[in-house]
Design an enzyme around this catalytic site. Structure first.
Site, short mmCIF file in Angstrom:
data_model
loop_
_atom_site.label_atom_id
_atom_site.label_comp_id
_atom_site.label_asym_id
_atom_site.label_seq_id
_atom_site.Cartn_x
_atom_site.Cartn_y
_atom_site.Cartn_z
N TYR A 147 -17.58 2.09 36.92
CA TYR A 147 -18.08 0.88 36.26
C TYR A 147 -19.27 0.30 37.01
CZ TYR A 147 -17.96 -3.72 34.00
OH TYR A 147 -18.29 -4.87 33.32
N LYS A 151 -23.10 -0.10 35.53
CA LYS A 151 -23.73 -1.41 35.38
C LYS A 151 -24.95 -1.56 36.29
CE LYS A 151 -21.15 -3.10 32.15
NZ LYS A 151 -21.73 -3.42 30.82
#
Length: 241
Positions: A147, A151
Site C-alpha cells: 500500500y 501510494k
C-alpha cells in the site's frame, strides 16, 4: 450542466463524500465503483448521482467506462482517482497475489483512468486530475509495504505528469489523507483508536470524509489553475513533508 467530474471509488467512504461535494459545487458527477452493487444503488437513489461499474485495475474496462460516461454526460474535465484497496501483511508474510492486487488497483489504476481522458483534456486545454494518495505513501507504514509503495507511486505520478500537463491547462495534484473517520476506520477497536491512533494526531481526532472532499473541490476549481504538482497533507498534523 457544469463540468463533468468522474470519481473512482465514488460511492462509498471518502469517494462518496467527494462525489457529493462536487455535485453540490455544480459539477455533473459520475461515480465509479468496482463491486458493491447494493451500496452503489443506495448511493444513486439517495444522491441522484450516476454510477458506473468497472475495475480500475483493468485498462480496457477503464477505456470503455470513460467512453460510456462521456457518451452519457459529456467530456470528463475533472478526474478524481480515489479508488484504492488494502491487503495488509508484514512483508515476510505478504504474497505476490496481495502485492499485485494493491499495485494494480492503487497505482496502475491511476494510469488506467488518467490515460483515456488525457488526450481530450489536452485538446480542450483544460483538465483537473486529483489523485488521492495517503499519509502512508509519504511516511511508510509497517504491514503496508504494498500500500505504501502504491501510494508513494501516486505522488511520483502526480509530480511528473503535472509537468507535462501544465502548458495544456491541465493541473495534476495529490491529496494525502491521514486517519479519516470512514466506516473502515471506525470499525477499529475503540480502545486501539483511543490508545494507539488518536495520540499520534495532534488535533486529537479523526478527520472527516467531507474534509478531504473540500480539498478536492478546491483543486478542481477553474480558479486553481496555478496549483499543480502539489501534495496537500490532510492529516491533522500527524506528519509533515
Amino acid at each position: 450542466m457544469g463540468r463533468v467530474a468522474l470519481v473512482t471509488g465514488g460511492t462509498r467512504g471518502i469517494g462518496a463524500a467527494i462525489s457529493i461535494a462536487l455535485k453540490d459545487a455544480g459539477y455533473t458527477v459520475a461515480a465509479n465503483y468496482a463491486g458493491n452493487d447494493e451500496a452503489a444503488a443506495k448511493f444513486k437513489s439517495e444522491t441522484g448521482i450516476a454510477v458506473y461499474k468497472w475495475s480500475v485495475a483493468d485498462y480496457d474496462a477503464c477505456v470503455a467506462g470513460v467512453a460510456q460516461v462521456e457518451a452519457d454526460l459529456g467530456p470528463v474535465e475533472v478526474l478524481v482517482n480515489n479508488a484504492g484497496i488494502t491487503r495488509d501483511a508484514m512483508f515476510h508474510k505478504m504474497t505476490k497475489e496481495n502485492w499485485d492486487a494493491v499495485i494494480n488497483t492503487n497505482l496502475s489504476g491511476v494510469f488506467n483512468m488518467t490515460h483515456p481522458v488525457w488526450s481530450g483534456m489536452r485538446d480542450r486545454k483544460f483538465g483537473r486530475v486529483i489523485n488521492i494518495s495517503s499519509i502512508n505513501g509519504q511516511k511508510g507504514q509497517a504491514g503496508q509495504v504494498n500500500y505504501s509503495a502504491s501510494k508513494a507511486g501516486d505522488i511520483g505520478f502526480t509530480r511528473a505528469l503535472a509537468q507535462e500537463g501544465a502548458r495544456a491547462g491541465i493541473t495534476v495534484n495529490a491529496i494525502c489523507p491521514g486517519y479519516i473517520g470512514t466506516e473502515m476506520v471506525r470499525a477499529i477497536d475503540e480502545e486501539v483508536l483511543k490508545s494507539r491512533i488518536l495520540p499520534q494526531i495532534p488535533v486529537g481526532r479523526l478527520g472527516e470524509p467531507e474534509e478531504i472532499a473540500r480539498c478536492v473541490v478546491f483543486l478542481a476549481a477553474d480558479d486553481a489553475g496555478f496549483i499543480t504538482g502539489s501534495t496537500i497533507s490532510a492529516n491533522g498534523g500527524q506528519f509533515f513533508s
